[in-house]
Design a protein around this motif. Sequence first.
Motif, mmCIF file in Angstrom:
data_model
loop_
_atom_site.group_PDB
_atom_site.id
_atom_site.type_symbol
_atom_site.label_atom_id
_atom_site.label_comp_id
_atom_site.label_asym_id
_atom_site.label_seq_id
_atom_site.Cartn_x
_atom_site.Cartn_y
_atom_site.Cartn_z
ATOM 1 N N MET A 1 -22.189 30.441 68.246
ATOM 2 C CA MET A 1 -22.487 28.994 68.195
ATOM 3 C C MET A 1 -23.542 28.612 69.235
ATOM 4 O O MET A 1 -24.521 27.957 68.929
ATOM 5 C CB MET A 1 -21.183 28.206 68.446
ATOM 6 C CG MET A 1 -21.326 26.708 68.213
ATOM 7 S SD MET A 1 -21.812 26.373 66.519
ATOM 8 C CE MET A 1 -22.154 24.645 66.598
ATOM 9 N N SER A 2 -23.364 29.040 70.509
ATOM 10 C CA SER A 2 -24.338 28.660 71.523
ATOM 11 C C SER A 2 -25.678 29.345 71.252
ATOM 12 O O SER A 2 -26.732 28.777 71.539
ATOM 13 C CB SER A 2 -23.830 28.985 72.916
ATOM 14 O OG SER A 2 -23.622 30.363 73.020
ATOM 15 N N VAL A 3 -25.655 30.566 70.690
ATOM 16 C CA VAL A 3 -26.910 31.239 70.355
ATOM 17 C C VAL A 3 -27.628 30.438 69.271
ATOM 18 O O VAL A 3 -28.853 30.244 69.321
ATOM 19 C CB VAL A 3 -26.649 32.693 69.894
ATOM 20 C CG1 VAL A 3 -27.904 33.303 69.290
ATOM 21 C CG2 VAL A 3 -26.147 33.525 71.057
ATOM 22 N N GLU A 4 -26.865 29.940 68.338
ATOM 23 C CA GLU A 4 -27.461 29.131 67.271
ATOM 24 C C GLU A 4 -28.088 27.859 67.847
ATOM 25 O O GLU A 4 -29.169 27.421 67.441
ATOM 26 C CB GLU A 4 -26.371 28.782 66.235
ATOM 27 C CG GLU A 4 -26.905 28.365 64.882
ATOM 28 C CD GLU A 4 -28.142 29.158 64.431
ATOM 29 O OE1 GLU A 4 -29.160 28.500 64.137
ATOM 30 O OE2 GLU A 4 -28.109 30.413 64.404
ATOM 31 N N ARG A 7 -31.340 28.746 69.419
ATOM 32 C CA ARG A 7 -32.357 28.901 68.360
ATOM 33 C C ARG A 7 -32.884 27.540 67.920
ATOM 34 O O ARG A 7 -34.071 27.351 67.689
ATOM 35 C CB ARG A 7 -31.739 29.592 67.133
ATOM 36 C CG ARG A 7 -31.858 31.071 67.141
ATOM 37 C CD ARG A 7 -31.437 31.653 65.780
ATOM 38 N NE ARG A 7 -30.561 32.777 65.976
ATOM 39 C CZ ARG A 7 -30.943 33.943 66.466
ATOM 40 N NH1 ARG A 7 -32.197 34.151 66.782
ATOM 41 N NH2 ARG A 7 -30.073 34.925 66.629
ATOM 42 N N GLN A 8 -31.951 26.594 67.803
ATOM 43 C CA GLN A 8 -32.310 25.241 67.374
ATOM 44 C C GLN A 8 -33.265 24.578 68.384
ATOM 45 O O GLN A 8 -34.219 23.900 68.003
ATOM 46 C CB GLN A 8 -31.024 24.404 67.208
ATOM 47 C CG GLN A 8 -31.222 23.007 66.666
ATOM 48 C CD GLN A 8 -31.857 22.991 65.277
ATOM 49 O OE1 GLN A 8 -31.682 23.939 64.497
ATOM 50 N NE2 GLN A 8 -32.610 21.945 64.972
ATOM 51 N N SER A 13 -38.585 22.610 69.719
ATOM 52 C CA SER A 13 -39.739 22.616 70.617
ATOM 53 C C SER A 13 -41.010 23.000 69.858
ATOM 54 O O SER A 13 -42.070 22.379 70.023
ATOM 55 C CB SER A 13 -39.485 23.589 71.776
ATOM 56 O OG SER A 13 -40.483 23.461 72.755
ATOM 57 N N LEU A 14 -40.879 24.043 68.993
ATOM 58 C CA LEU A 14 -42.036 24.458 68.195
ATOM 59 C C LEU A 14 -42.517 23.332 67.281
ATOM 60 O O LEU A 14 -43.714 23.079 67.158
ATOM 61 C CB LEU A 14 -41.664 25.683 67.346
ATOM 62 C CG LEU A 14 -41.538 27.009 68.100
ATOM 63 C CD1 LEU A 14 -40.854 28.060 67.233
ATOM 64 C CD2 LEU A 14 -42.914 27.491 68.540
ATOM 65 N N GLU A 15 -41.547 22.640 66.670
ATOM 66 C CA GLU A 15 -41.884 21.550 65.745
ATOM 67 C C GLU A 15 -42.588 20.414 66.490
ATOM 68 O O GLU A 15 -43.580 19.844 66.009
ATOM 69 C CB GLU A 15 -40.577 21.043 65.112
ATOM 70 C CG GLU A 15 -40.768 20.180 63.892
ATOM 71 C CD GLU A 15 -39.420 19.638 63.417
ATOM 72 O OE1 GLU A 15 -39.369 18.452 63.074
ATOM 73 O OE2 GLU A 15 -38.425 20.406 63.425
#
Length: 195
Positions: A1-4, A7-8, A13-15
């Motif tokens: 969950m925290s890894v997800e 990723r989010q 940030s990229l967006e």
Amino acid sequence: MSVERIRQLFAESLETKAKAGEVLPEVIAAAGQVMVECLLNGGKILSCGNGGSAGDAQHFSSELLNRFEMERPALPAVALTTDSSTLTSIANDYSYNEIFSKQVRALGNAGDVLLAISTSGNSANVIQAIQAAHDREMKVVAMTGKEGGEMVNLYGPGDIEVRVPATSTARIQEVHLLVIHALCDFIDQQLFGGP
Ligand SMILES: O=C(CO)[C@@H](O)[C@H](O)[C@H](O)[C@H](O)COP(=O)(O)O
Ligand SMILES: [Zn+2]
């Protein structure tokens, strides 16, 4: 969950950077031009902000004073966020809202530039720094986000606002760092033809 979740954060940030990359290059170049003209005329750049933006103000001034990506002469810049004796005495004797404006009134000269950094555009000490800069006949380059905050009511004709199209303070700050590097690159290119 925290890894997800992590990723989010990367995806967001990229967006945000992609969106900013579409709308900000022209205004960043205009801000860089204001800084280049200031430096060519013998002026200096004062920078300020709170929290993470205080770090950004120092990041910018250190890249001018020392170097960015190429060998070149040192350039004049002062972060107004670093002198703890000055900052604490102004906050203690007057008000936290005056910690930058008093320094601008003391150090700023006509033709200098204030780099004012606030993700909300609502920090009272940054607002007062802008007012002091105008009193000293300085131009302002503002880095903001969200709706631009109360700072939008202050800009004069020669000022430039680089507003990141985002609402999260952290995402805005991540783009502010890229804007700072773009400004440093623009200055190096214009003044020294590098890197
Ligand atoms: O770095 C962060 C949040 O990412 C914080 O330290 C943040 O800079 C502080 O809350 C500032 O006081 C926010 O001020 P501003 O960007 O609204 O002017
Ligand atoms: Zn932060």
